[in-house]
Design an enzyme around this catalytic site. Sequence first.
Site, short mmCIF file in Angstrom:
data_model
loop_
_atom_site.label_atom_id
_atom_site.label_comp_id
_atom_site.label_asym_id
_atom_site.label_seq_id
_atom_site.Cartn_x
_atom_site.Cartn_y
_atom_site.Cartn_z
N GLN A 36 11.40 -1.29 -1.56
CA GLN A 36 11.68 -0.87 -2.93
C GLN A 36 12.94 0.01 -2.98
OE1 GLN A 36 8.18 0.97 -4.68
NE2 GLN A 36 6.83 -0.45 -3.62
N ILE B 69 0.84 -1.19 0.00
CA ILE B 69 0.00 0.00 0.00
C ILE B 69 0.88 1.24 0.00
CG2 ILE B 69 -1.62 1.33 1.41
CD1 ILE B 69 -2.87 -1.39 2.19
N GLU B 70 0.65 2.11 -0.98
CA GLU B 70 1.51 3.28 -1.18
C GLU B 70 0.77 4.60 -0.99
OE1 GLU B 70 3.33 2.86 -4.98
OE2 GLU B 70 4.40 1.03 -4.46
N ALA B 71 -0.48 4.55 -0.58
CA ALA B 71 -1.23 5.79 -0.39
C ALA B 71 -2.13 5.65 0.83
CB ALA B 71 -2.07 6.09 -1.63
#
Length: 282
Positions: free
Chosen positions: A190, A111-113
């Site tokens: 990442q 999840i990036e947001a």
Amino acid sequence: GAKNGVHPPLGWIPIQDARIRQHGYNVISAAFPVILPDGTALWEDGMDANVKVATPAEMCQAKAAGATMVMSIGGAAAAIDLSSSSVADKFVSTIVPILKRYNFDGVDIDIEAGLSGSGTFGTLSASQANLVRIIDGILAQMPSNFGLTMAPETAYVTGGSVTYGSIWGAYLPIIKKYADNGRLWWLNMQYYNGAMYGCSGDSYEAGTVKGFVAQTDCLDKGLVIQGTTIRVPYDKQVPGLPAQSGAGGGYMSPSLVGQAWDHYNGSLKGLMTWSINWDGSK
């Protein structure tokens, strides 16, 4: 480890394609389920433009050939409203049947947001608490050997050495919880699309051996935030790298990857690429 992106322009690669294993991939993280505003998870042909998903039988075929199958949740385009516990619960109630039907071995949190730290390490924000709610909700309904991995961007992890709050270090309390209780299989941080941070707020250029080593060593040594140490040992680290230059900033040539890998004499768990599709399209 590897990511199997579902970006249609790059071409579809069947999950059981023998070339995947021939090129060294032994873990496939299928990315990403579509998440509707109410939290409903979709995993079906056409859930996104021209996307297909492997059938349960094809998943079993890939597993029989030696692959470990993980579903990756999130990504740049598949956000979930982490401010709402009802959305979190809806997601859990709809993703668990999918995980069971398609014979997944684990889940990857990418999840990036919407995830933001409270600023006080010992106090979870609503978004952090709801992400834990999602993870715990999934794990509680899956077998005890069901896996958990995470693939956060650097700002959410080692970025906490710069400051703790907002996105900076927001994954750290979550990583600590599952690293300490033994449920975290590994961390796919990442190593691309952003600065690389050491344990002291030091910053390095992505795509360099120096940056790779600084972050990897920091995680093994332990990042100290407001008196709390968060540690991910080498044998639970699977650094994420772009498969080719088009896949993300910070591409490392095979020779540089080899230098970084050899530095650890086999002590790292493995490497992840974003993605099998990007790799196969080259």
